[in-house]
Structure formats: structure tokens, C-alpha cells
Design an enzyme around this catalytic site. Structure first.
Site, mmCIF file in Angstrom:
data_model
loop_
_atom_site.group_PDB
_atom_site.id
_atom_site.type_symbol
_atom_site.label_atom_id
_atom_site.label_comp_id
_atom_site.label_asym_id
_atom_site.label_seq_id
_atom_site.Cartn_x
_atom_site.Cartn_y
_atom_site.Cartn_z
ATOM 1 N N GLU A 136 0.817 -1.208 0.000
ATOM 2 C CA GLU A 136 0.000 0.000 0.000
ATOM 3 C C GLU A 136 0.853 1.262 0.000
ATOM 4 O OE1 GLU A 136 -3.098 0.311 -0.562
ATOM 5 O OE2 GLU A 136 -3.498 -1.834 -0.597
ATOM 6 N N GLN A 192 1.567 6.156 -4.854
ATOM 7 C CA GLN A 192 1.920 7.042 -5.954
ATOM 8 C C GLN A 192 2.278 6.269 -7.221
ATOM 9 O OE1 GLN A 192 1.628 10.238 -5.622
ATOM 10 N NE2 GLN A 192 1.520 10.509 -3.418
ATOM 11 N N THR A 193 1.986 4.980 -7.254
ATOM 12 C CA THR A 193 2.463 4.149 -8.355
ATOM 13 C C THR A 193 1.389 3.142 -8.746
ATOM 14 O OG1 THR A 193 4.648 4.279 -7.305
ATOM 15 C CG2 THR A 193 4.411 2.735 -9.130
ATOM 16 N N GLY A 237 10.772 6.112 -6.559
ATOM 17 C CA GLY A 237 10.447 7.520 -6.381
ATOM 18 C C GLY A 237 9.781 7.829 -5.053
ATOM 19 N N TYR A 238 9.535 9.122 -4.822
ATOM 20 C CA TYR A 238 8.914 9.593 -3.582
ATOM 21 C C TYR A 238 9.590 8.920 -2.388
ATOM 22 C CZ TYR A 238 5.308 11.299 -6.750
ATOM 23 O OH TYR A 238 4.644 11.940 -7.764
ATOM 24 N N TYR A 287 -5.241 7.009 4.872
ATOM 25 C CA TYR A 287 -5.486 5.955 3.892
ATOM 26 C C TYR A 287 -4.715 4.681 4.232
ATOM 27 C CZ TYR A 287 -5.122 2.942 -0.047
ATOM 28 O OH TYR A 287 -5.116 1.813 -0.818
ATOM 29 N N GLU A 306 -10.747 -3.649 -1.497
ATOM 30 C CA GLU A 306 -9.927 -4.146 -2.593
ATOM 31 C C GLU A 306 -10.694 -4.116 -3.910
ATOM 32 O OE1 GLU A 306 -6.388 -7.035 -1.724
ATOM 33 O OE2 GLU A 306 -8.254 -7.961 -1.085
ATOM 34 N N CYS A 324 -13.012 1.270 -14.316
ATOM 35 C CA CYS A 324 -13.383 2.692 -14.262
ATOM 36 C C CYS A 324 -12.115 3.535 -14.251
ATOM 37 C CB CYS A 324 -14.236 2.955 -13.017
ATOM 38 S SG CYS A 324 -15.163 4.502 -13.077
ATOM 39 N N CYS A 348 -24.852 4.364 -13.733
ATOM 40 C CA CYS A 348 -23.781 5.369 -13.681
ATOM 41 C C CYS A 348 -24.252 6.682 -14.277
ATOM 42 C CB CYS A 348 -22.559 4.849 -14.438
ATOM 43 S SG CYS A 348 -21.196 6.029 -14.533
#
Length: 385
Positions: A56, A61-62, A100-101, A139, A201, A211, A227
């Protein structure tokens, strides 16, 4: 995808209307879809809280496909929380390199040490307990508590926000706190005391593979007839709305590969901030009315204490970070014994040979700069970090 509700003339009111599917029915539909279509991913093989936690953190960010090789490499070196806690910070950054990050890796490492030192290696099993760990936000805490321990809580991230915004026809900016609360209330109606992890999940998976942000796969969507975005817009990907981002600034810098007896001079960045704790070549920003070579000489004098007689240009590396992009003008200089002796000593400055350079944690842009000298000049324009 077809819908039965009429198009509303006052589009501005859409964001405050309810979805055309009750939350409990949404949860049942998504769980049923997930049972049939869930991808086989390494952190789903069991409910190991450590593996879910690492996954997680990476997925913040990935995208999944991009995160998988980094996840496998990281877990191969740090298979459990105690191994991670014992590791040196530089080793953690090295095995995170490329993902990254880097603040995510530093926070994960710090939190692992707290878990081992204060909790005997037991990862907290509640949202409140997880929030007490360094770098664990709402989160991550909700995701680990729900997926690993079955706690009845909503783990809300970008995929869930997107699904909820399209189902409800939310037209206001999803980055605002009021809109996020509104969409969270809708999705929370699907959380149950049993199976909240599977619901979370399913929501994440559905947002990533069906989506999608662009070109949503509406023909495969089990929520097709419910929708509002599909029903009321020619292109449902216009939702969710986002306020215009400020233009990303573009910066210019000059760096130097200083070489002495086959070794390169590298410096470690401060532990906090952008690319904290990573090693790079000396250099810095090009000031106004200053050409790249002049800037490189000035930075070397100020940072390192040397003024090489010759600075040979190697090329330019363009690199894009999350909030800015930069052109790095790369130079090379071979120092003699007297010049190398003037290099200011520091705990965060060292000479490294090629094999040591390969092992130290470093930004992708630094690797690109080294490639210019070693002959691998493909891909000078580098994206992402």
C-alpha cells in the site's frame, strides 16, 4: 453503457444528488465482480499485514504494474518487519531506488523500527494504532486495518473517489474536503462488519482496471445502467472534476562528474526534503545571467572547494519530478593530486569507484548523468521520480 434516469438540465446540482444505486447494492456488485476478476498479486496470497503495508505504501503514488518489480525487490531484501527495522537507512533507500517519492521509504523504515522497539514486532491492528506510526496517514491506516485485520473501515483513495464521482455525477472538484467527505459518506454505506477488506480491494481494483481515469471500459462495467456520468455525459471520463493545477516550473542546473584516479566525487543530500539521503554529483542551480559552465564552476568552488582547469560538457539530462522539471547540464573534469587534495572533507561527501557508485542509493537523474560519461547515451530525457 445505458441508464434510465433523465438528463438533468441544472448540471450544477448534480454533485449534490444521490447515486442511482444504493451503497449496499454497490458493495455486493463490486464484491461479486472482484470474486471473478481479481488479479493474482503477491500481497493478496495471504493476509500478512507487513506485506500489505509495504504494497500500500508503494501503491500510493504508483500503478500496480509499475510497483510490482519494486515490491518484489524490496520484499526479497526485507521479508519481514524485523529485517527492515535492523537495516541501515542507506540500504533501505538503495532497494527503494527507482520507485520515487523516497520519503515513503524513510517513513516505512522509521515506522518499522517503532513496531520492533515498542510493540515487539507486532503491527497495530486498528486504524488508531496504525496512525501512531511515523508517516502512516488515514489511507494507509485504513487500508492495512481493513485488508489485513478485517476492520470495518473505508480505505478511500483516488480509484474509489473516481468511481464514486462518476456514479453520483459529482461535478465539483474532488480535491476539496467537502466533496471528499460527500463521496466518502456514499461509499461508507457499503462497508460491513464482515468483508470490508474485500469491498475496499474491489473498489480499488475496479477503479484501476475498469473505471479508469481515461477511456473507462464501460462495456465491461457491471454498474453500466446505474452510472450518472455515463448517462449524462458523452464521455464519462470528464468526471471527476479537478481544479486546474498550477503550471509545473522548469529549472536549470549544472553538475560535474569530478574524477580522480578512476573514482567519482558524490555528495549525500540532507535526510529530509526532496530526494533526502540520496547521493548525487556536486552542482546546483544556474543563476540569472549565468551560463551553465560558469554556474558549475561557482557551485564547485562553493560546495567542494575546487576550481577545475577544464570542464568538458557531456550533455543535458532533462528530468521530471512531481512538482517541477529540470535541465541538468552535465560536465566532466579529471582532477590532479593537488586539486583532489583541496576537496573539502565531509561525512556526506566521498570518492567512489564504479562498483561502489552502482551500490549507493541515488536519484535516477544522477544515473542518467553518469551514463553520459560511460557511453550509454540513450534516454537522456528522463521522466518521473
Amino acid at each position: 453503457m445505458l441508464g434510465s434516469a433523465p438528463v438533468v438540465a441544472n448540471a450544477g446540482a448534480i454533485g449534490r444528488r444521490s447515486a442511482s444505486i444504493p451503497p449496499k447494492e454497490l458493495a455486493r456488485t463490486l464484491r461479486s465482480w472482484y470474486d471473478r476478476h481479481a488479479r493474482t498479486l503477491p500481497w493478496r496470497r495471504d493476509r500478512d499485514p507487513y506485506r500489505i503495508w509495504v504494497a500500500e505504501v508503494l501503491l500510493q503514488q504508483t500503478r500496480v504494474a509499475q510497483a510490482l518489480p519494486y515490491y518484489r525487490r524490496f520484499l526479497g531484501r526485507f521479508p519481514d518487519v524485523r529485517t527492515l527495522a535492523r537495516a541501515r537507512g542507506s540500504t533501505v533507500l538503495r532497494y527503494w531506488a527507482g520507485a520515487g517519492y523516497y520519503g515513503r521509504a524513510r517513513n516505512l523504515h522509521a515506522a518499522a523500527r517503532v513496531v520492533v522497539a515498542d510493540r515487539r514486532g507486532r503491527i497495530p491492528d486498528t486504524v488508531e494504532g496504525l496512525r501512531e506510526l511515523p508517516g502512516v496517514g488515514p489511507y494507509i491506516a485504513s487500508a492495512v486495518a481493513s485488508l489485513a485485520f478485517g476492520r470495518p473501515t473505508l480505505a478511500l483513495e483516488a480509484n474509489g473517489l473516481r468511481v464514486a464521482a462518476r456514479l453520483t455525477g459529482e461535478e465539483e472538484d474532488v480535491r476539496t474536503a467537502a466533496v471528499r467527505r460527500r463521496l466518502a459518506r456514499f461509499l461508507e454505506g457499503g462497508v460491513s462488519r464482515h468483508g470490508s477488506g474485500e469491498y475496499n480491494e474491489a473498489l480499488m481494483e475496479f477503479g484501476e482496471v475498469v473505471c479508469r481515469p481515461l477511456r473507462p471500459d464501460c462495456p465491461r462495467c457491471p454498474l453500466a445502467g446505474r452510472c450518472r456520468a455515463r448517462q449524462e455525459f458523452p464521455d464519462p471520463s470528464v468526471l471527476p472534476r479537478r481544479g486546474r493545477r498550477p503550471r509545473r516550473p522548469h529549472l536549470y542546473a549544472a553538475i560535474a562528474l569530478l574524477e580522480y584516479r578512476g573514482r567519482w566525487l558524490v555528495q549525500r543530500r540532507p535526510p529530509k526534503g526532496l530526494l533526502g539521503g540520496l547521493w548525487e554529483f556536486p552542482g546546483g542551480h544556474i543563476e540569472k545571467d549565468e551560463n551553465p559552465r560558469e554556474a558549475c564552476r561557482r557551485e564547485l568552488k562553493e560546495e567542494v572547494g575546487v576550481s577545475p582547469r577544464e570542464l568538458s560538457p557531456l550533455g543535458v539530462v532533462r528530468h521530471t519530478y512531481s512538482h517541477f522539471s529540470v535541465d541538468l547540464h552535465v560536465y566532466h573534469a579529471r582532477l590532479g593530486p593537488s586539486e583532489a587534495a583541496r576537496v573539502r572533507p565531509s561525512a556526506d561527501r566521498r570518492w567512489v569507484n564504479r562498483s561502489a557508485f552502482a551500490r549507493i542509493p541515488k536519484p535516477r537523474a544522477t544515473e542518467k548523468a553518469a551514463d553520459l560519461l560511460t557511453g550509454d547515451r540513450q534516454g537522456r530525457l528522463s521522466r518521473g521520480s
